[in-house]
Design a protein around this motif. Structure first.
Motif, PDB file in Angstrom:
ATOM      1  N   ASP A   1       0.841  -1.191   0.000  1.00 19.83           N
ATOM      2  CA  ASP A   1       0.000   0.000   0.000  1.00 19.83           C
ATOM      3  C   ASP A   1       0.878   1.243   0.000  1.00 19.83           C
ATOM      4  OD1 ASP A   1      -2.278  -1.528   0.105  1.00 19.83           O
ATOM      5  OD2 ASP A   1      -2.471  -1.400   2.273  1.00 19.83           O
TER       6      ASP A   1
ATOM      7  N   GLY B   1      -0.313   1.125   8.467  1.00 17.62           N
ATOM      8  CA  GLY B   1      -1.733   1.414   8.568  1.00 17.62           C
ATOM      9  C   GLY B   1      -1.980   2.864   8.884  1.00 17.62           C
ATOM     10  N   LYS B   2      -3.234   3.262   8.742  1.00 18.20           N
ATOM     11  CA  LYS B   2      -3.639   4.647   8.994  1.00 18.20           C
ATOM     12  C   LYS B   2      -4.496   4.663  10.255  1.00 18.20           C
ATOM     13  CE  LYS B   2      -6.685   8.044   6.951  1.00 18.20           C
ATOM     14  NZ  LYS B   2      -7.531   8.344   5.799  1.00 18.20           N
ATOM     15  N   TYR B   3      -4.115   5.479  11.210  1.00 13.01           N
ATOM     16  CA  TYR B   3      -4.828   5.598  12.481  1.00 13.01           C
ATOM     17  C   TYR B   3      -4.994   7.068  12.807  1.00 13.01           C
ATOM     18  CZ  TYR B   3      -2.969   0.901  12.507  1.00 13.01           C
ATOM     19  OH  TYR B   3      -2.621  -0.375  12.133  1.00 13.01           O
TER      20      TYR B   3
ATOM     21  N   VAL C   1      -0.093   7.808   9.725  1.00 12.41           N
ATOM     22  CA  VAL C   1       0.363   6.468   9.373  1.00 12.41           C
ATOM     23  C   VAL C   1       1.397   5.961  10.381  1.00 12.41           C
ATOM     24  CG1 VAL C   1      -0.095   6.686   6.918  1.00 12.41           C
ATOM     25  CG2 VAL C   1       2.116   7.387   7.809  1.00 12.41           C
TER      26      VAL C   1
END
Length: 93
Positions: A31, A64-66, A70
């Motif tokens: 990604d 991941g995106k939080y 990222v």
């Protein structure tokens, strides 16, 4: 108890499914998100375009995106290259 015999077409179709998963997982890219290098906030993709001068973003791979930021990935694509089932450790693509 009677034994069931699998039809050859069932075996072939099952094998084709495994082959398809193997091929697609080897060539998959990690990604990629456009991110501010300092704050790690996700930015619009045009901030990372090569044609845009003065863009503030850099591509961030994997992770991941939080809460709009990222983590768990890297700005170095090679550091997060994926190797799927049956692929070498260097990853695909």
């Amino acid at each position: 108890m009677a034994r069931r015999r699998l039809r050859s077409s069932t075996v072939v179709l099952g094998g084709m499914g495994v082959l398809a998963v193997t091929i697609t997982s080897c060539g998959s890219e990690p990604d990629r998100r456009c991110v501010d290098r300092i704050t790690r906030e996700v930015l619009p993709s045009y901030e990372c375009d090569d044609d845009r001068r003065g863009g503030t973003g850099s591509y961030y791979y994997g992770g991941g995106k939080y809460d709009g930021r990222v983590s768990g990935g890297s700005f170095d694509k090679a550091a997060v290259e994926r190797g799927g089932f049956g692929c070498s450790g260097s990853g695909g693509g």
